[in-house]
Design a protein around this motif. Structure first.
Motif, PDB file in Angstrom:
ATOM      1  N   ALA A 158       0.991  -1.268   0.140  1.00 27.28           N
ATOM      2  CA  ALA A 158       0.118   0.072  -0.087  1.00 27.28           C
ATOM      3  C   ALA A 158       0.961   1.232   0.026  1.00 27.28           C
ATOM      4  CB  ALA A 158      -0.837   0.064   1.433  1.00 27.28           C
ATOM      5  N   SER A 159       1.948   1.182  -0.970  1.00 27.99           N
ATOM      6  CA  SER A 159       2.758   2.427  -0.717  1.00 27.99           C
ATOM      7  C   SER A 159       3.205   3.101  -2.217  1.00 27.99           C
ATOM      8  CB  SER A 159       4.111   1.862   0.039  1.00 27.99           C
ATOM      9  OG  SER A 159       4.719   0.661  -0.634  1.00 27.99           O
ATOM     10  N   GLY A 160       2.204   2.775  -3.039  1.00 25.79           N
ATOM     11  CA  GLY A 160       2.473   3.443  -4.527  1.00 25.79           C
ATOM     12  C   GLY A 160       3.109   2.678  -5.362  1.00 25.79           C
ATOM     13  N   ASN A 161       2.762   1.226  -5.415  1.00 22.80           N
ATOM     14  CA  ASN A 161       3.654   0.545  -6.430  1.00 22.80           C
ATOM     15  C   ASN A 161       2.609  -0.348  -7.350  1.00 22.80           C
ATOM     16  OD1 ASN A 161       6.280   0.356  -5.056  1.00 22.80           O
ATOM     17  ND2 ASN A 161       4.995  -0.444  -3.588  1.00 22.80           N
ATOM     18  N   ILE A 162       2.414   0.475  -8.650  1.00 24.72           N
ATOM     19  CA  ILE A 162       1.234  -0.036  -9.541  1.00 24.72           C
ATOM     20  C   ILE A 162       1.988  -0.876 -10.428  1.00 24.72           C
ATOM     21  CG2 ILE A 162      -0.774   0.473 -10.902  1.00 24.72           C
ATOM     22  CD1 ILE A 162      -0.952   0.941  -7.790  1.00 24.72           C
ATOM     23  N   VAL A 163       1.423  -2.330 -10.888  1.00 22.39           N
ATOM     24  CA  VAL A 163       2.002  -2.909 -12.040  1.00 22.39           C
ATOM     25  C   VAL A 163       0.956  -2.867 -12.965  1.00 22.39           C
ATOM     26  CG1 VAL A 163       3.503  -4.469 -10.561  1.00 22.39           C
ATOM     27  CG2 VAL A 163       0.989  -5.171 -10.986  1.00 22.39           C
ATOM     28  N   PHE A 164       1.284  -2.676 -14.188  1.00 21.46           N
ATOM     29  CA  PHE A 164       0.424  -2.701 -15.341  1.00 21.46           C
ATOM     30  C   PHE A 164       1.332  -3.303 -16.746  1.00 21.46           C
ATOM     31  CE2 PHE A 164       2.827   1.250 -15.263  1.00 21.46           C
ATOM     32  CZ  PHE A 164       2.846   1.661 -16.722  1.00 21.46           C
ATOM     33  N   ARG A 165       0.395  -3.424 -17.477  1.00 21.96           N
ATOM     34  CA  ARG A 165       0.890  -3.910 -19.107  1.00 21.96           C
ATOM     35  C   ARG A 165       0.598  -2.790 -19.972  1.00 21.96           C
ATOM     36  NH1 ARG A 165       1.789 -10.363 -19.129  1.00 21.96           N
ATOM     37  NH2 ARG A 165       2.437 -10.348 -16.825  1.00 21.96           N
ATOM     38  N   THR A 166       1.162  -2.427 -20.996  1.00 20.83           N
ATOM     39  CA  THR A 166       0.784  -1.696 -22.358  1.00 20.83           C
ATOM     40  C   THR A 166       1.734  -2.159 -23.233  1.00 20.83           C
ATOM     41  OG1 THR A 166       0.521   0.459 -22.899  1.00 20.83           O
ATOM     42  CG2 THR A 166       2.241   0.188 -21.406  1.00 20.83           C
ATOM     43  N   SER A 167       1.386  -1.555 -24.428  1.00 25.43           N
ATOM     44  CA  SER A 167       2.003  -1.842 -25.746  1.00 25.43           C
ATOM     45  C   SER A 167       3.127  -0.530 -25.753  1.00 25.43           C
ATOM     46  CB  SER A 167       1.501  -1.689 -26.959  1.00 25.43           C
ATOM     47  OG  SER A 167       0.423  -0.834 -27.040  1.00 25.43           O
ATOM     48  N   ALA A 168       2.732   0.554 -25.093  1.00 22.63           N
ATOM     49  CA  ALA A 168       3.498   1.798 -25.133  1.00 22.63           C
ATOM     50  C   ALA A 168       5.149   1.642 -24.659  1.00 22.63           C
ATOM     51  CB  ALA A 168       2.826   2.840 -24.358  1.00 22.63           C
ATOM     52  N   SER A 169       5.820   2.066 -25.424  1.00 26.62           N
ATOM     53  CA  SER A 169       7.452   1.752 -24.725  1.00 26.62           C
ATOM     54  C   SER A 169       7.974   3.197 -24.834  1.00 26.62           C
ATOM     55  CB  SER A 169       7.981   1.248 -26.036  1.00 26.62           C
ATOM     56  OG  SER A 169       8.205   1.924 -27.161  1.00 26.62           O
ATOM     57  N   ASP A 170       7.491   4.266 -24.665  1.00 25.68           N
ATOM     58  CA  ASP A 170       8.143   5.663 -24.276  1.00 25.68           C
ATOM     59  C   ASP A 170       7.742   5.763 -22.771  1.00 25.68           C
ATOM     60  OD1 ASP A 170       8.913   8.249 -23.978  1.00 25.68           O
ATOM     61  OD2 ASP A 170       8.038   8.846 -25.855  1.00 25.68           O
ATOM     62  N   VAL A 171       8.882   5.255 -22.038  1.00 28.07           N
ATOM     63  CA  VAL A 171       8.515   5.605 -20.659  1.00 28.07           C
ATOM     64  C   VAL A 171       8.626   6.845 -20.254  1.00 28.07           C
ATOM     65  CG1 VAL A 171      10.031   4.916 -18.606  1.00 28.07           C
ATOM     66  CG2 VAL A 171       9.808   3.457 -20.015  1.00 28.07           C
TER      67      VAL A 171
ATOM     68  N   ILE B  89       7.956   7.262 -11.265  1.00 33.98           N
ATOM     69  CA  ILE B  89       8.887   6.621 -11.912  1.00 33.98           C
ATOM     70  C   ILE B  89       8.572   5.349 -12.423  1.00 33.98           C
ATOM     71  CG2 ILE B  89      11.066   5.791 -11.434  1.00 33.98           C
ATOM     72  CD1 ILE B  89      11.661   7.975  -9.371  1.00 33.98           C
ATOM     73  N   ILE B  90       8.826   5.170 -13.551  1.00 32.97           N
ATOM     74  CA  ILE B  90       8.376   3.767 -14.167  1.00 32.97           C
ATOM     75  C   ILE B  90       9.701   2.783 -14.481  1.00 32.97           C
ATOM     76  CG2 ILE B  90       7.520   2.667 -16.154  1.00 32.97           C
ATOM     77  CD1 ILE B  90       5.645   4.892 -16.271  1.00 32.97           C
ATOM     78  N   ARG B  91       9.597   1.711 -13.966  1.00 37.34           N
ATOM     79  CA  ARG B  91      10.706   0.479 -14.560  1.00 37.34           C
ATOM     80  C   ARG B  91      10.033  -0.687 -15.214  1.00 37.34           C
ATOM     81  NH1 ARG B  91      13.293   4.307 -13.639  1.00 37.34           N
ATOM     82  NH2 ARG B  91      15.138   4.714 -12.573  1.00 37.34           N
ATOM     83  N   GLU B  92      10.599  -1.243 -16.130  1.00 41.64           N
ATOM     84  CA  GLU B  92      10.171  -2.385 -16.875  1.00 41.64           C
ATOM     85  C   GLU B  92      10.486  -3.624 -16.201  1.00 41.64           C
ATOM     86  OE1 GLU B  92       9.551  -5.238 -19.761  1.00 41.64           O
ATOM     87  OE2 GLU B  92      11.465  -4.485 -19.380  1.00 41.64           O
ATOM     88  N   HIS B  93       9.986  -4.656 -16.294  1.00 42.69           N
ATOM     89  CA  HIS B  93      10.193  -5.921 -15.697  1.00 42.69           C
ATOM     90  C   HIS B  93      11.554  -6.371 -15.789  1.00 42.69           C
ATOM     91  CE1 HIS B  93      10.352 -10.271 -16.013  1.00 42.69           C
ATOM     92  NE2 HIS B  93       9.976 -10.023 -14.645  1.00 42.69           N
ATOM     93  N   ALA B  94      11.849  -6.336 -17.258  1.00 45.96           N
ATOM     94  CA  ALA B  94      13.398  -6.878 -17.573  1.00 45.96           C
ATOM     95  C   ALA B  94      14.590  -6.028 -16.668  1.00 45.96           C
ATOM     96  CB  ALA B  94      13.835  -6.735 -19.031  1.00 45.96           C
ATOM     97  N   GLU B  95      14.281  -4.899 -16.554  1.00 51.65           N
ATOM     98  CA  GLU B  95      15.276  -3.959 -15.819  1.00 51.65           C
ATOM     99  C   GLU B  95      15.222  -4.324 -14.748  1.00 51.65           C
ATOM    100  OE1 GLU B  95      14.972   0.334 -18.004  1.00 51.65           O
ATOM    101  OE2 GLU B  95      13.307  -0.148 -16.679  1.00 51.65           O
ATOM    102  N   LEU B  96      13.934  -4.904 -13.817  1.00 46.60           N
ATOM    103  CA  LEU B  96      14.050  -5.035 -12.148  1.00 46.60           C
ATOM    104  C   LEU B  96      14.721  -6.594 -12.236  1.00 46.60           C
ATOM    105  CD1 LEU B  96      10.931  -3.322 -11.104  1.00 46.60           C
ATOM    106  CD2 LEU B  96      13.297  -2.591 -10.810  1.00 46.60           C
ATOM    107  N   ARG B  97      14.199  -7.461 -13.133  1.00 49.05           N
ATOM    108  CA  ARG B  97      14.708  -8.888 -12.990  1.00 49.05           C
ATOM    109  C   ARG B  97      16.267  -8.919 -13.367  1.00 49.05           C
ATOM    110  NH1 ARG B  97      12.690 -12.961 -10.814  1.00 49.05           N
ATOM    111  NH2 ARG B  97      14.784 -12.980 -10.056  1.00 49.05           N
TER     112      ARG B  97
END
Length: 181
Positions: free
Chosen positions: A40-53, A75-83
Motif C-alpha cells: 500500500a505504498s504506491g507500487n502499481i504494476v501494469f501492461r501496455t504496448s507503449a514503450s516511451d517511458v 517513476i517507471i521501470r520495466e520488468h526486465a530492468e528489475l529482473r
C-alpha cells in the motif's frame, strides 16, 4: 506487451485519494492492462504496448494529478530492468533487517547518473553500488536507532530533489514477483 511498475513517490495510503483501489482506477482509466498493486505504498504494476517511458510517466502523473489531486512523482521501470537487478545479487549474503536495511533508490528517467558514488562517511549507511541499467542506488542502512536518517538519504534528496523514490529490497522482490505472475 511491456510489463511495467509505476513507483509513485509521496503516497500515504491513509489518505482517501491514495488508496490502492483509487490508484488502480486511474491506471485502468488510462486503458492499461493487468493493473495491480504491490503493498500500500504506491507500487502499481501494469501492461501496455507503449514503450516511451518518459511519456508514460508524464501521462500517468497528469492523470493522478487531474483525477486524485496527487502531484507527486511517477517513476517507471520495466520488468526486465528489475529482473536483471535482482539477478545481479547486489547484496550477497545480507538479509533485510533493522541493522541491514536493504534499499534501492530509483532515479527518474533523464536524471544524471553520478560521476562517482558519494563518500562513505556515514556510519549508518553503506552504498553498495549504482546500477546504471535500473538507474538505482543500492544501499545498506542501519535504522536500528530510532529517529535517525542516514546522511546518504539526505545526500540523495539534495542531489536529485523529488525525482527519486526509495523501496526496500523486499518490496523490489515483491514487485518482480507480481510482474511475473
Amino acid at each position: 506487451m511491456y510489463r511495467y511498475v509505476a513507483l509513485l513517490r509521496g503516497i500515504a495510503p491513509s489518505l482517501p485519494n491514495m488508496t490502492n483501489d483509487k490508484l488502480r482506477g486511474v491506471f485502468e482509466s488510462l486503458r492499461f492492462e493487468q493493473v495491480g498493486s504491490v503493498l500500500a505504498s504506491g507500487n502499481i504494476v501494469f501492461r501496455t504496448s507503449a514503450s516511451d517511458v518518459p511519456a508514460l510517466e508524464q501521462r500517468i502523473q497528469q492523470a493522478l494529478n487531474d483525477r486524485l489531486g496527487i502531484a507527486g512523482v511517477t517513476i517507471i521501470r520495466e520488468h526486465a530492468e528489475l529482473r536483471t537487478l535482482l539477478d545481479s545479487d547486489p547484496f550477497p549474503g545480507l538479509t533485510h533487517g533493522r541493522g541491514t536495511y536493504l534499499t534501492a533508490t530509483f532515479l527518474k528517467d533523464g536524471a544524471m547518473a553520478p560521476e562517482r558514488l558519494p563518500e562513505q562517511a556515514d556510519p549508518q549507511a553503506r552504498i553498495v553500488a549504482y546500477d546504471r541499467a535500473a538507474r538505482a542506488f543500492l544501499a545498506v542502512g542501519d535504522n536500528s536507532t530510532p529517529g535517525t536518517t542516514p546522511d546518504f538519504m539526505s545526500w540523495l534528496d539534495r542531489t536529485y530533489g523529488k525525482d527519486i523514490t526509495t523501496r526496500t529490497w523486499l518490496t523490489v522482490q515483491r514487485i518482480v514477483k507480481k510482474l511475473e505472475a
